[in-house]
Design a protein around this motif. Structure first.
Motif, PDB file in Angstrom:
ATOM      1  N   ASP A   1      11.710  -4.588  -7.176  1.00 37.72           N
ATOM      2  CA  ASP A   1      11.218  -5.973  -7.632  1.00 37.72           C
ATOM      3  C   ASP A   1      10.671  -6.731  -6.360  1.00 37.72           C
ATOM      4  OD1 ASP A   1      12.207  -6.038  -9.990  1.00 37.72           O
ATOM      5  OD2 ASP A   1      14.250  -6.831  -9.467  1.00 37.72           O
ATOM      6  N   ASN A   2      10.703  -6.238  -5.258  1.00 36.04           N
ATOM      7  CA  ASN A   2      10.078  -6.737  -3.888  1.00 36.04           C
ATOM      8  C   ASN A   2       8.579  -6.122  -3.901  1.00 36.04           C
ATOM      9  OD1 ASN A   2      12.852  -5.988  -1.692  1.00 36.04           O
ATOM     10  ND2 ASN A   2      12.269  -7.735  -2.907  1.00 36.04           N
ATOM     11  N   HIS A   3       8.150  -5.271  -5.049  1.00 36.32           N
ATOM     12  CA  HIS A   3       6.877  -4.694  -4.859  1.00 36.32           C
ATOM     13  C   HIS A   3       5.887  -5.975  -5.008  1.00 36.32           C
ATOM     14  CE1 HIS A   3       3.505  -2.145  -4.709  1.00 36.32           C
ATOM     15  NE2 HIS A   3       3.171  -2.172  -5.859  1.00 36.32           N
TER      16      HIS A   3
ATOM     17  N   LEU B   1       0.866  -0.986  -0.033  1.00 41.50           N
ATOM     18  CA  LEU B   1      -0.050   0.155   0.148  1.00 41.50           C
ATOM     19  C   LEU B   1       0.943   1.321  -0.016  1.00 41.50           C
ATOM     20  CD1 LEU B   1      -2.847   1.324   0.501  1.00 41.50           C
ATOM     21  CD2 LEU B   1      -2.180   1.293   2.847  1.00 41.50           C
ATOM     22  N   PRO B   2       0.830   2.043  -0.924  1.00 41.40           N
ATOM     23  CA  PRO B   2       1.375   3.484  -0.691  1.00 41.40           C
ATOM     24  C   PRO B   2       0.486   4.235  -0.068  1.00 41.40           C
ATOM     25  CG  PRO B   2      -0.006   3.307  -2.792  1.00 41.40           C
ATOM     26  CD  PRO B   2       0.003   1.926  -2.095  1.00 41.40           C
ATOM     27  N   ARG B   3       1.058   5.508   0.606  1.00 38.98           N
ATOM     28  CA  ARG B   3       0.368   6.361   1.600  1.00 38.98           C
ATOM     29  C   ARG B   3      -0.704   6.927   0.664  1.00 38.98           C
ATOM     30  NH1 ARG B   3       5.905   8.176   3.092  1.00 38.98           N
ATOM     31  NH2 ARG B   3       6.371   7.145   5.074  1.00 38.98           N
ATOM     32  N   VAL B   4      -1.845   6.818   1.204  1.00 40.17           N
ATOM     33  CA  VAL B   4      -3.203   7.310   0.562  1.00 40.17           C
ATOM     34  C   VAL B   4      -3.613   8.940   0.940  1.00 40.17           C
ATOM     35  CG1 VAL B   4      -5.355   6.930   0.333  1.00 40.17           C
ATOM     36  CG2 VAL B   4      -3.931   5.240   0.360  1.00 40.17           C
ATOM     37  N   GLY B   5      -3.235   9.116   2.304  1.00 40.87           N
ATOM     38  CA  GLY B   5      -3.768  10.620   2.429  1.00 40.87           C
ATOM     39  C   GLY B   5      -3.020  11.243   3.715  1.00 40.87           C
ATOM     40  N   ASN B   6      -3.647  12.396   4.341  1.00 39.54           N
ATOM     41  CA  ASN B   6      -2.995  13.032   5.229  1.00 39.54           C
ATOM     42  C   ASN B   6      -3.104  12.391   6.669  1.00 39.54           C
ATOM     43  OD1 ASN B   6      -5.507  13.836   5.926  1.00 39.54           O
ATOM     44  ND2 ASN B   6      -5.467  16.142   5.528  1.00 39.54           N
TER      45      ASN B   6
ATOM     46  N   VAL C   1       7.465   1.382  -2.907  1.00 39.10           N
ATOM     47  CA  VAL C   1       6.269   2.099  -2.825  1.00 39.10           C
ATOM     48  C   VAL C   1       5.459   2.415  -1.767  1.00 39.10           C
ATOM     49  CG1 VAL C   1       3.692   1.532  -3.719  1.00 39.10           C
ATOM     50  CG2 VAL C   1       5.661   0.861  -5.080  1.00 39.10           C
ATOM     51  N   PRO C   2       5.711   1.604  -0.420  1.00 34.18           N
ATOM     52  CA  PRO C   2       5.073   1.981   0.670  1.00 34.18           C
ATOM     53  C   PRO C   2       5.461   3.394   1.431  1.00 34.18           C
ATOM     54  CG  PRO C   2       5.228  -0.307   0.774  1.00 34.18           C
ATOM     55  CD  PRO C   2       6.038   0.029  -0.370  1.00 34.18           C
TER      56      PRO C   2
ATOM     57  N   THR D   1       3.869  -5.054   4.040  1.00 35.84           N
ATOM     58  CA  THR D   1       4.995  -4.308   3.371  1.00 35.84           C
ATOM     59  C   THR D   1       5.961  -5.575   3.155  1.00 35.84           C
ATOM     60  OG1 THR D   1       6.113  -3.527   5.380  1.00 35.84           O
ATOM     61  CG2 THR D   1       4.554  -2.271   4.078  1.00 35.84           C
ATOM     62  N   ASN D   2       6.680  -5.498   2.073  1.00 37.53           N
ATOM     63  CA  ASN D   2       7.566  -6.450   1.813  1.00 37.53           C
ATOM     64  C   ASN D   2       8.917  -6.076   1.404  1.00 37.53           C
ATOM     65  OD1 ASN D   2       8.258  -9.310   0.815  1.00 37.53           O
ATOM     66  ND2 ASN D   2       8.354  -8.703  -1.173  1.00 37.53           N
ATOM     67  N   LYS D   3       9.781  -6.519   2.384  1.00 38.84           N
ATOM     68  CA  LYS D   3      11.393  -6.266   2.185  1.00 38.84           C
ATOM     69  C   LYS D   3      11.808  -4.871   2.007  1.00 38.84           C
ATOM     70  CE  LYS D   3      11.649 -11.257   1.335  1.00 38.84           C
ATOM     71  NZ  LYS D   3      12.180 -12.306   0.589  1.00 38.84           N
ATOM     72  N   LYS D   4      12.287  -4.705   0.777  1.00 41.56           N
ATOM     73  CA  LYS D   4      12.488  -3.196   0.416  1.00 41.56           C
ATOM     74  C   LYS D   4      12.009  -2.427  -0.673  1.00 41.56           C
ATOM     75  CE  LYS D   4      16.929  -3.306   2.686  1.00 41.56           C
ATOM     76  NZ  LYS D   4      17.233  -2.109   3.678  1.00 41.56           N
TER      77      LYS D   4
END
Length: 330
Positions: A316-318, A230-235, A264-265, A258-261
């Motif tokens: 690649d971990n995404h 998950l990327p950050r979505v809001g404030n 995106v998150p 969240t996965n390793k390195k």
């Protein structure tokens, strides 16, 4: 017209659902078990001890991982549940609606899993390079929540989200809402939960669904969220709302994995005003799964500490693997 339709739909649904089922309920039995052991050797002055998930708990996420992966498959296969290995892994699932074109509108599907008594809603993610581009383009600016879907009486303008995510979500929200209501009504004697699932951009869209649902459905409709990458979505106000209404509940139904390195998150950056809610579970390089308390936990055992910036990340971990499940349609 759209606002009037949506509000009328919400009102009629709430009247029916509230009168059809008692408002009291026991703690649901369909939720993932939470058996953790403390990592006592990792003290933190800011957060409680980070805990490691046991093997049975890690394994219990796998059906949801396959659901997230199946969302990358075309609607003509998910509506028939004929999408290959991802569908085969949850062979008892009964889909009822599917849509999206995979370009302007992400694929999505809705259905019912009797084995865990939950209505599943899953959104397609996007290519790992595309999500990074989306997190760095003009739509990175924040906007108030769509007032048609998130009434301002409940969601003040101070709660803001990524404009691109909000625009994408608004294209499917009503269709998905109707499909979920139909599933709840069809299985109302079993009082099913609703589980929102997604990876990458799909995780962001599912989070917006979860926030919308928790504000519209009666309390007995348990909302569970499982998002991957998950990327950050809001404030901060948005993250605090998620914590108050989805994370900090006795039913413990919120996980963002969240996965390793994976970089995106950690995007969009906190310097832009973005914040993650709590509920992180981080997969270490050793493949241990650690529960990270708090919002944006800075420990090296959590994603913010493990990936200081995009340059030390590994894109690649995404896509995973998440306990053996790599995101994407076979």
């Amino acid at each position: 017209m759209a606002r009037l339709f949506f509000h009328t739909l919400v009102l009629s649904t709430l009247v029916y659902l509230t009168t059809a089922i008692p408002t009291t309920r026991n703690s649901p039995s369909f939720l993932l078990p939470v058996h953790l052991k403390a990592k006592a050797d990792i003290p933190s002055p800011l957060f409680p001890s980070i805990k490691t998930l046991t093997s049975p708990v890690i394994s219990s996420f796998k059906p949801y991982s396959y659901y997230a992966s199946a969302a990358y498959c075309t609607p003509n296969t998910t509506i028939n549940w004929s999408c290959g290995a991802n569908c085969d892994a949850n062979s008892g699932f009964k889909p009822s609606a599917a849509g999206g074109d995979g370009t302007d509108t992400q694929f999505w599907y809705v259905g019912y899993d009797a084995n865990i008594n939950t209505v599943v809603v899953a959104h397609q993610g996007t290519d790992k390079h595309s999500i990074m581009a989306l997190l760095d383009d003009a739509d990175i600016l924040m906007t108030p929540l769509n007032s048609t879907l998130f009434p301002t009486s409940t969601f003040p303008d101070s709660m803001q989200v990524h404009k691109g995510f909000s625009d994408d979500h608004s294209r499917t929200a009503i269709d998905i809402y109707v499909a979920v209501v139909n599933e709840i009504v069809a299985n109302i004697d079993k009082t099913p939960s609703v589980t929102l699932i997604g990876h990458s951009l799909g995780a962001a869209l599912s989070l917006l669904d979860a926030v919308m649902f928790v504000s519209h459905f009666p309390d007995w409709v348990h909302i569970q969220y499982i998002g991957y990458g998950l990327p950050r979505v809001g404030n901060q106000e948005f993250a605090d709302y998620v914590d108050a209404h989805l994370v900090m509940t006795s039913d413990n139904g919120f996980w963002r994995i969240t996965n390793k390195k994976d970089p995106v998150p950690i995007n969009p950056g906190k310097f832009l005003g973005y914040h993650h809610p709590s509920g992180e579970v981080h997969i270490e390089e050793t493949n241990a799964w650690d529960s990270c308390p708090g919002q944006d936990n800075p420990s090296s055992l959590c994603i913010v500490g493990a990936v200081d910036n995009d340059f030390v990340g590994d894109l690649d971990n995404h896509d995973g693997p998440y306990d053996g499940v790599t995101m994407g349609c076979d």
